[in-house]
Design a protein around this motif. Sequence first.
Motif, PDB file in Angstrom:
ATOM      1  N   THR A   1       0.086   5.894  -3.214  1.00  0.00           N
ATOM      2  CA  THR A   1      -1.034   6.748  -3.597  1.00  0.00           C
ATOM      3  C   THR A   1      -2.267   6.411  -2.749  1.00  0.00           C
TER       4      THR A   1
ATOM      5  N   ARG B   1       2.072  11.447 -10.739  1.00  0.00           N
ATOM      6  CA  ARG B   1       1.017  10.946  -9.847  1.00  0.00           C
ATOM      7  C   ARG B   1       1.360  11.261  -8.392  1.00  0.00           C
TER       8      ARG B   1
ATOM      9  N   TYR C   1     -11.876  -9.944  -1.028  1.00  0.00           N
ATOM     10  CA  TYR C   1     -10.771  -9.163  -0.452  1.00  0.00           C
ATOM     11  C   TYR C   1     -10.059  -9.937   0.659  1.00  0.00           C
TER      12      TYR C   1
HETATM   13  N1  LIG Z   1      -8.021   1.046   5.009  1.00  0.00           N
HETATM   14  C1  LIG Z   1      -8.396   0.077   5.829  1.00  0.00           C
HETATM   15  O1  LIG Z   1      -9.420   0.184   6.539  1.00  0.00           O
HETATM   16  C2  LIG Z   1      -7.549  -1.171   5.963  1.00  0.00           C
HETATM   17  C3  LIG Z   1      -7.865  -2.074   6.988  1.00  0.00           C
HETATM   18  C4  LIG Z   1      -7.094  -3.209   7.139  1.00  0.00           C
HETATM   19  C5  LIG Z   1      -6.046  -3.444   6.295  1.00  0.00           C
HETATM   20  N2  LIG Z   1      -5.762  -2.566   5.298  1.00  0.00           N
HETATM   21  C6  LIG Z   1      -4.620  -2.853   4.426  1.00  0.00           C
HETATM   22  O2  LIG Z   1      -3.766  -1.728   4.489  1.00  0.00           O
HETATM   23  C7  LIG Z   1      -3.106  -1.557   3.249  1.00  0.00           C
HETATM   24  C8  LIG Z   1      -3.295  -0.140   2.775  1.00  0.00           C
HETATM   25  O3  LIG Z   1      -4.676   0.110   2.619  1.00  0.00           O
HETATM   26  P1  LIG Z   1      -5.216   1.513   2.123  1.00  0.00           P
HETATM   27  O4  LIG Z   1      -6.445   1.801   2.891  1.00  0.00           O
HETATM   28  O5  LIG Z   1      -4.114   2.486   2.096  1.00  0.00           O
HETATM   29  O6  LIG Z   1      -5.622   1.130   0.634  1.00  0.00           O
HETATM   30  P2  LIG Z   1      -5.925   2.077  -0.589  1.00  0.00           P
HETATM   31  O7  LIG Z   1      -6.143   3.472  -0.165  1.00  0.00           O
HETATM   32  O8  LIG Z   1      -6.978   1.391  -1.388  1.00  0.00           O
HETATM   33  O9  LIG Z   1      -4.548   2.059  -1.401  1.00  0.00           O
HETATM   34  C9  LIG Z   1      -4.109   0.928  -2.070  1.00  0.00           C
HETATM   35  C10 LIG Z   1      -2.807   1.277  -2.728  1.00  0.00           C
HETATM   36  O10 LIG Z   1      -2.300   0.111  -3.369  1.00  0.00           O
HETATM   37  C11 LIG Z   1      -1.906   0.471  -4.680  1.00  0.00           C
HETATM   38  N3  LIG Z   1      -1.966  -0.676  -5.572  1.00  0.00           N
HETATM   39  C12 LIG Z   1      -3.034  -1.427  -5.883  1.00  0.00           C
HETATM   40  N4  LIG Z   1      -2.672  -2.376  -6.749  1.00  0.00           N
HETATM   41  C13 LIG Z   1      -1.363  -2.218  -6.999  1.00  0.00           C
HETATM   42  C14 LIG Z   1      -0.430  -2.888  -7.816  1.00  0.00           C
HETATM   43  N5  LIG Z   1      -0.780  -3.937  -8.564  1.00  0.00           N
HETATM   44  N6  LIG Z   1       0.854  -2.468  -7.824  1.00  0.00           N
HETATM   45  C15 LIG Z   1       1.231  -1.402  -7.074  1.00  0.00           C
HETATM   46  N7  LIG Z   1       0.392  -0.712  -6.288  1.00  0.00           N
HETATM   47  C16 LIG Z   1      -0.896  -1.120  -6.252  1.00  0.00           C
HETATM   48  C17 LIG Z   1      -2.907   1.533  -5.086  1.00  0.00           C
HETATM   49  O11 LIG Z   1      -2.411   2.219  -6.205  1.00  0.00           O
HETATM   50  P3  LIG Z   1      -3.352   2.936  -7.289  1.00  0.00           P
HETATM   51  O12 LIG Z   1      -3.522   4.340  -6.795  1.00  0.00           O
HETATM   52  O13 LIG Z   1      -2.569   2.836  -8.537  1.00  0.00           O
HETATM   53  O14 LIG Z   1      -4.641   2.179  -7.340  1.00  0.00           O
HETATM   54  C18 LIG Z   1      -2.928   2.353  -3.808  1.00  0.00           C
HETATM   55  O15 LIG Z   1      -1.793   3.170  -3.757  1.00  0.00           O
HETATM   56  C19 LIG Z   1      -3.666  -2.622   2.323  1.00  0.00           C
HETATM   57  O16 LIG Z   1      -2.797  -3.714   2.316  1.00  0.00           O
HETATM   58  C20 LIG Z   1      -4.974  -3.021   2.969  1.00  0.00           C
HETATM   59  O17 LIG Z   1      -5.306  -4.354   2.666  1.00  0.00           O
HETATM   60  C21 LIG Z   1      -6.487  -1.413   5.109  1.00  0.00           C
END
Ligand SMILES: NC(=O)c1ccc[n+]([C@@H]2O[C@H](COP(=O)([O-])OP(=O)(O)OC[C@H]3O[C@@H](n4cnc5c(N)ncnc54)[C@H](OP(=O)(O)O)[C@@H]3O)[C@@H](O)[C@H]2O)c1
Length: 491
Positions: free
Chosen positions: A21, A57, A237
């Motif tokens: 999601t 969802r 974080y």
């Molecule tokens: N976006 C960036 O700029 C960036 C940069 C560097 C690294 N990252 C890494 O890339 C990855 C993806 O990031 P993103 O930007 O896609 O993050 P995001 O949009 O915040 O999405 C996080 C996802 O993790 C799910 N989640 C959170 N807690 C959970 C749990 N306990 N069990 C199962 N699912 C859970 C959330 O589900 P819900 O919808 O239920 O909350 C959501 O689907 C992460 O590991 C992040 O640390 C992101």
Amino acid sequence: MELEGILQFFENKTILVTGTTGFLAKVFVEKILRVQPNVKRFSLLVRASNNQAATQRFREEVIKKDIFRILRNNLGANLESFIFERVTPISGDISYENFGIKDSILIEEMWKDIDIVLNSAATTNFDERYDVALGINTYGALHVLNFAKKCIKLKVLLHVSTPYVSSEKGGNILESPLRMEDTPKGTSRLVINAEKEVVEEYLGRLRVQGATNEEITSTMKDLGIKRAKLYGWPNTYVYTKALGEMLLEQFHQNLPLAIVRPTMVTSTYKEPFSGWIEGARTIDGVITAFGKGRLKSFLGHPNSILDVIPADMVVNSIIMAMVTHANKSSQIIFHVGSSLRNPMKLPSLSDLISLYFTQNPWIDRNGKSIKVSKLIVFSNIATFQAYMAIRYKLPLKVLWLANLMLCQYYREIRINLNRKVRVVMRMVDLYKPYAFFTGSFDDSNTENLRVAIRESDVDVNLFYFDPRCIDWEDYIMNTHIPGLTKYSMKP
Ligand SMILES: NC(=O)c1ccc[n+]([C@@H]2O[C@H](COP(=O)([O-])OP(=O)(O)OC[C@H]3O[C@@H](n4cnc5c(N)ncnc54)[C@H](OP(=O)(O)O)[C@@H]3O)[C@@H](O)[C@H]2O)c1
């Protein structure tokens, strides 16, 4: 590096994805479905009360999103059936062993069928409660690893992390694994299980004191920052993501483990179309606040390098990392960013942001066009604080008099202003490592992937992730900010 057919690698494979999601995993799932429709099955872990709610969802928060526009245009009314023939949403939470799945038949099937695991789930809130962040970013990573170890056909586990786990180091930061003894400060001994006990002790004490939920949240947030700083990380974080990597490094044994560390992920460069994004993190929080006229200044070093990378490039590198690291009984780390190959300086970004919103003012919910002046970037905390004091505290003389007169109205204004200053300073503190980052992230492993692609007959146009091709001015002005205003800025 052998690179026979990237597309064939995914053919007839079962892929478990966490975090669907969220922003990044959606780009991954859409890409595989579009380029390799012969994937066997996607098991998508979604937080929900049961599988039906998980499916709901997935339908609302994933398929309906514009990222599926190309597939929707191609398949029309058949989109849902095409997707559900290949996708099974499963209710689960990575903060529990086996994701809290109680259905033993389902678990056995997953262990039997899954070939590839992508762990993209995380809490990406810099200022998260310590107990929550530790549960998801640290122990969650371990739970995914433990689950992957039981998958008898597993080819590769790909965990998404961040290069900022290396904390505020400058210079050329290598794609090195993190070990328990590698805290940035190196002074306090870090024991992850002891951190869990610290959390439990605090929670127990708060319960005995009869603390409200608000008090518990605020104490847990402060505890996260305090523990992060104790060991040398700037926010909860990156600290809890670092601990997650440490657990993976310690316990992965012979499992093929690839860790992709993207820098700041921005809107898609090219696929499925340019400018798709979700949410507004790190620099995007600054861009949207500036566009809405809520932020006039920010703090950052004039030589800071803002390491951003479009989401589709991150996903292509994830795909390549999966293919090349499959069946290798080792760990490898990939930095995926732009600071080394095509750095973008903070002043050029702030100029572009100012220019964009001057030319294209944001229209608020009342139809009013928001006028902006140039974004001011302060190069040190002292000048920034002075500016904040002037901006928010000028009427203090008046308020002082009002205080003498015990005028409640003026007191409330002053309390609100002080709170605003505190909030801004907390934000500055959380974002400092990004705004003052002058180093670069070495990406030798990722560059090896690019070389392998160039030297093979793989279609470079389908699996591009070379930041050197990005013209930052064009991308920021014509792709990224327009995407951000369309998808992430709500009136
Ligand atoms: N976006 C960036 O700029 C960036 C940069 C560097 C690294 N990252 C890494 O890339 C990855 C993806 O990031 P993103 O930007 O896609 O993050 P995001 O949009 O915040 O999405 C996080 C996802 O993790 C799910 N989640 C959170 N807690 C959970 C749990 N306990 N069990 C199962 N699912 C859970 C959330 O589900 P819900 O919808 O239920 O909350 C959501 O689907 C992460 O590991 C992040 O640390 C992101």
